[in-house]
Enzyme design. Sequence first.
Site, PDB file in Angstrom:
ATOM      1  N   HIS A 165     -10.292 -11.452  -2.267  1.00 59.33           N
ATOM      2  CA  HIS A 165      -9.786 -10.397  -1.851  1.00 59.33           C
ATOM      3  C   HIS A 165      -8.179  -9.855  -1.654  1.00 59.33           C
ATOM      4  O   HIS A 165      -7.838  -8.797  -1.645  1.00 59.33           O
ATOM      5  CB  HIS A 165     -10.433  -9.562  -0.758  1.00 59.33           C
ATOM      6  N   ASP A 377      -0.236  -6.436  -0.986  1.00 62.35           N
ATOM      7  CA  ASP A 377      -1.560  -6.181  -0.644  1.00 62.35           C
ATOM      8  C   ASP A 377      -2.372  -6.588  -1.890  1.00 62.35           C
ATOM      9  O   ASP A 377      -2.005  -6.383  -3.165  1.00 62.35           O
ATOM     10  CB  ASP A 377      -1.704  -4.548  -0.742  1.00 62.35           C
TER      11      ASP A 377
END
Length: 473
Positions: A165, A377
């Site tokens: 992730h 991110d």
Amino acid sequence: MSGRSNSFVVVANRLPVDLETAADGTREWKASPGGLVTALSPVLEEHQGCWVGWPGVADEAPEPFTTDNGVLLHPVRLTNEDFEAFYEGFSNATLWPLYHDLIVTPIYNRDWWDTYREVNLRFANEVAAVAAENATVWVQDYQLQLVPGILRQLRPDLTIGFFLHIPFPSPDLFRQLPWREELVRGLLDANLIGFHLESNARNFLELARTQGLTVEGEVSTREVTAHIVTNSGHSVGVGAFPISIAASEFAEGGDTGDVAQLRAELGNPAHVILGVDRLDYTKGILQRLTAFEELLETGALNPEKVTFVQLATPSRERIDHYRATRSKVEEAVGRINGRFGRLGAPVVHYQHSSVPKDVLRRYYRLADIMLVTPFKDGMNLVAKEYVASHSDGSGALVLSEFAGAAAELTQANLCNPFDIESIKRALLSAVKALEESPETMRERMTAMNQQVRQHDIALWSQSFLGALDQEQA
Ligand code: ADQ
């Protein structure tokens, strides 16, 4: 149901539950809503699946139970020492900064690594005990990178998918990790390794090449056209599967009166600027506050007309860098309000807590400009949630080039968060464009809204699991 009866098993560091204590002291496990559980619940249901993970409280391991939304959970016990060394230590003070391109310096601690291995073994043992013959197991994220390798030893019959992730760094950075070979070996025993972006997947393939492994094909998105062949001849698929959100849950509808009321509570500013993040040093919260402050200072923004709302969820609060980030953010909020606010009318509204989903949705609807400025991110779901909340085309998104979401939300006002001037330019141009060319802004937001609606979380899980199925065939 326990025993080897589950033909689909999700394993993640956290179970999708929180322990809630009522006023009378009774304790209850409540399902915690989240993107992953929403995406995976239908799959879990269809395949009589279950979820293996830590329930979020040290030294607690309740018996397997089913949540109110029907997901069977198998808790894994972590002691307080495990939590410190495995979660706060190796996962979040070693891997997290290393994979986010060294925004802070990773700590390489041998005891943490030993605990990381032990805890990964515990998760893998639990999966091995509950997975049916030939079951599919989907391992989630950086905390569990050794699980595929251990599981392959324990249960060669399983089909194993792994999804990361967070970003995967360039091999040059990854090479710092003292335990790099063992970690990569663990991953390579999966049948499929998924990343958010093709660039993450290419970094991983490049790393495999530097370790002397054979790489076949090129990476693509939502399908598998690249493989790594290990020395033992095992072939593992590698692909990009950009995660998303349950877009329809954020679409308009409901009571817009609430939104008008919220604006009135903030003093009816002409422009509401919003930030929503876990309070993490990767998210660039301080930098966006600094940009805002400088625009007030030069008069480019008028404190009587704009309001900044920052919602920050508490996160990893015992880790030094997180504590330091929080204190710098809060100092900046106080300083900006002292300089530019008035009593009863702060120019920055700041809340250091999670808010319920319906409140969050109302803030997304309210915000004229969303500021998403991470230094790095994996994806950034907040950007997609904001966009999904504006199917009428209203609003503007200022987005860091270094968020995975920038690859899809190409119509955003992009900025470089390492450059305060760049954040200022992007914010100011969003304010100006909303005033002077609202039609263009509407077109841009509408395009992004369609992109998110057409690529939602269901597509993510279906494309990953479909590809995993192919790999097994
Ligand atoms: P995170 O780093 O946690 O996720 P993000 O993707 O933005 O970052 O997800 C945060 C979630 O928390 C969002 O769903 C948001 O709504 C919620 N949230 C944040 N602040 C909140 C608040 N104050 N109140 C209520 N809810 C709040 C990691 C990776 C990301 C990747 C995701 C999914 O770091 O890059 O996008 O996993 O893979």
